[in-house]
Design a protein around this motif. Sequence first.
Motif, PDB file in Angstrom:
ATOM      1  N   GLY A   1       0.794  -1.219   0.000  1.00 16.58           N
ATOM      2  CA  GLY A   1       0.000   0.000   0.000  1.00 16.58           C
ATOM      3  C   GLY A   1       0.824   1.265   0.000  1.00 16.58           C
ATOM      4  N   SER A   2       0.146   2.373  -0.266  1.00 10.82           N
ATOM      5  CA  SER A   2       0.802   3.677  -0.305  1.00 10.82           C
ATOM      6  C   SER A   2       0.616   4.422   1.007  1.00 10.82           C
ATOM      7  N   LEU A   3       1.653   5.137   1.392  1.00  8.48           N
ATOM      8  CA  LEU A   3       1.655   5.959   2.602  1.00  8.48           C
ATOM      9  C   LEU A   3       2.134   7.351   2.244  1.00  8.48           C
ATOM     10  N   VAL A   4       1.872   8.285   3.126  1.00  7.68           N
ATOM     11  CA  VAL A   4       2.414   9.632   2.994  1.00  7.68           C
ATOM     12  C   VAL A   4       3.619   9.735   3.908  1.00  7.68           C
ATOM     13  N   ALA A   5       4.750  10.111   3.329  1.00  9.12           N
ATOM     14  CA  ALA A   5       5.975  10.321   4.093  1.00  9.12           C
ATOM     15  C   ALA A   5       6.242  11.819   4.181  1.00  9.12           C
ATOM     16  N   PHE A   6       6.601  12.266   5.370  1.00 10.64           N
ATOM     17  CA  PHE A   6       6.996  13.657   5.576  1.00 10.64           C
ATOM     18  C   PHE A   6       8.517  13.691   5.534  1.00 10.64           C
ATOM     19  N   GLN A   7       9.049  14.149   4.414  1.00  3.39           N
ATOM     20  CA  GLN A   7      10.496  14.179   4.205  1.00  3.39           C
ATOM     21  C   GLN A   7      11.031  15.544   4.607  1.00  3.39           C
ATOM     22  N   LEU A   8      12.032  15.543   5.480  1.00  4.82           N
ATOM     23  CA  LEU A   8      12.626  16.789   5.957  1.00  4.82           C
ATOM     24  C   LEU A   8      13.840  17.209   5.159  1.00  4.82           C
ATOM     25  N   GLY A   9      14.396  16.290   4.380  1.00  5.58           N
ATOM     26  CA  GLY A   9      15.568  16.638   3.589  1.00  5.58           C
ATOM     27  C   GLY A   9      16.134  15.437   2.884  1.00  5.58           C
ATOM     28  N   ALA A  10      17.017  15.725   1.932  1.00  3.06           N
ATOM     29  CA  ALA A  10      17.764  14.699   1.201  1.00  3.06           C
ATOM     30  C   ALA A  10      19.233  15.111   1.269  1.00  3.06           C
ATOM     31  N   TYR A  11      20.075  14.185   1.686  1.00  4.70           N
ATOM     32  CA  TYR A  11      21.483  14.491   1.928  1.00  4.70           C
ATOM     33  C   TYR A  11      22.380  13.542   1.159  1.00  4.70           C
ATOM     34  N   ASN A  12      23.544  14.050   0.760  1.00  2.00           N
ATOM     35  CA  ASN A  12      24.532  13.220   0.074  1.00  2.00           C
ATOM     36  C   ASN A  12      25.326  12.360   1.042  1.00  2.00           C
ATOM     37  N   ASP A  13      25.439  12.826   2.299  1.00  2.00           N
ATOM     38  CA  ASP A  13      26.212  12.051   3.260  1.00  2.00           C
ATOM     39  C   ASP A  13      25.367  11.693   4.473  1.00  2.00           C
ATOM     40  N   TYR A  14      25.672  10.534   5.012  1.00  6.38           N
ATOM     41  CA  TYR A  14      24.919   9.972   6.137  1.00  6.38           C
ATOM     42  C   TYR A  14      24.983  10.860   7.377  1.00  6.38           C
ATOM     43  N   ASP A  15      26.162  11.385   7.713  1.00  2.00           N
ATOM     44  CA  ASP A  15      26.317  12.163   8.941  1.00  2.00           C
ATOM     45  C   ASP A  15      25.409  13.386   8.969  1.00  2.00           C
ATOM     46  N   SER A  16      25.284  14.082   7.841  1.00  2.00           N
ATOM     47  CA  SER A  16      24.392  15.253   7.780  1.00  2.00           C
ATOM     48  C   SER A  16      22.940  14.835   7.957  1.00  2.00           C
ATOM     49  N   ALA A  17      22.563  13.733   7.320  1.00  3.16           N
ATOM     50  CA  ALA A  17      21.190  13.231   7.442  1.00  3.16           C
ATOM     51  C   ALA A  17      20.907  12.812   8.884  1.00  3.16           C
ATOM     52  N   LEU A  18      21.854  12.120   9.506  1.00  3.00           N
ATOM     53  CA  LEU A  18      21.676  11.657  10.878  1.00  3.00           C
ATOM     54  C   LEU A  18      21.543  12.841  11.838  1.00  3.00           C
ATOM     55  N   LYS A  19      22.326  13.879  11.621  1.00  6.42           N
ATOM     56  CA  LYS A  19      22.255  15.069  12.475  1.00  6.42           C
ATOM     57  C   LYS A  19      20.851  15.679  12.418  1.00  6.42           C
ATOM     58  N   GLU A  20      20.301  15.790  11.226  1.00  5.88           N
ATOM     59  CA  GLU A  20      18.936  16.323  11.062  1.00  5.88           C
ATOM     60  C   GLU A  20      17.912  15.379  11.683  1.00  5.88           C
ATOM     61  N   ALA A  21      18.078  14.085  11.467  1.00 11.29           N
ATOM     62  CA  ALA A  21      17.138  13.104  12.013  1.00 11.29           C
ATOM     63  C   ALA A  21      17.111  13.157  13.543  1.00 11.29           C
ATOM     64  N   GLU A  22      18.261  13.257  14.155  1.00  7.14           N
ATOM     65  CA  GLU A  22      18.320  13.316  15.616  1.00  7.14           C
ATOM     66  C   GLU A  22      17.699  14.600  16.140  1.00  7.14           C
ATOM     67  N   LYS A  23      17.909  15.693  15.432  1.00  7.63           N
ATOM     68  CA  LYS A  23      17.350  16.979  15.843  1.00  7.63           C
ATOM     69  C   LYS A  23      15.823  16.968  15.766  1.00  7.63           C
ATOM     70  N   GLN A  24      15.269  16.239  14.814  1.00  8.09           N
ATOM     71  CA  GLN A  24      13.824  16.247  14.568  1.00  8.09           C
ATOM     72  C   GLN A  24      13.119  14.951  14.981  1.00  8.09           C
ATOM     73  N   SER A  25      13.790  14.087  15.725  1.00  8.09           N
ATOM     74  CA  SER A  25      13.211  12.791  16.130  1.00  8.09           C
ATOM     75  C   SER A  25      12.677  12.034  14.913  1.00  8.09           C
ATOM     76  N   SER A  26      13.537  11.884  13.927  1.00  2.00           N
ATOM     77  CA  SER A  26      13.176  11.285  12.651  1.00  2.00           C
ATOM     78  C   SER A  26      14.063  10.083  12.351  1.00  2.00           C
TER      79      SER A  26
END
Length: 135
Positions: free
Chosen positions: A26-51
Amino acid sequence: MSVMIGILFIDESSSKTITPVTGSYGSLVAFQLGAYNDYDSALKEAEKQSSIVVKDDEHYLVYSSLLSNTANIERMMNYLDDKNVYYYVKTIDANEEFTNELFKYEEMMKSSTSDIAFLRLNSKILELYGEEYEN
């Protein structure tokens, strides 16, 4: 009746990174906060936003919520707007097992009047999503 062919996710390198593989349901709606080239930047944002961080072919995507119910989607949009969190709403696919569990959590979310309870249920959904695709 149609079945959506989509992307399922499994863990690739850490508990917060998920990599796509072929699947369907099935299809879901995802709330995407960003797209990053490197994992560390993505992880930093995810931790900041509980994502969570989701790995696609070329990028690390940060998802703050995965929902299917219209009322819950609107409530999440209002919450993120009130917090001045910038997001992109997109449709993603998930398997039947995850989607069935999601429906249970979303029923509780709909009846919740507390933002704290709503957000805790959202966190449980994200946790379940990560666990589902680690296996």
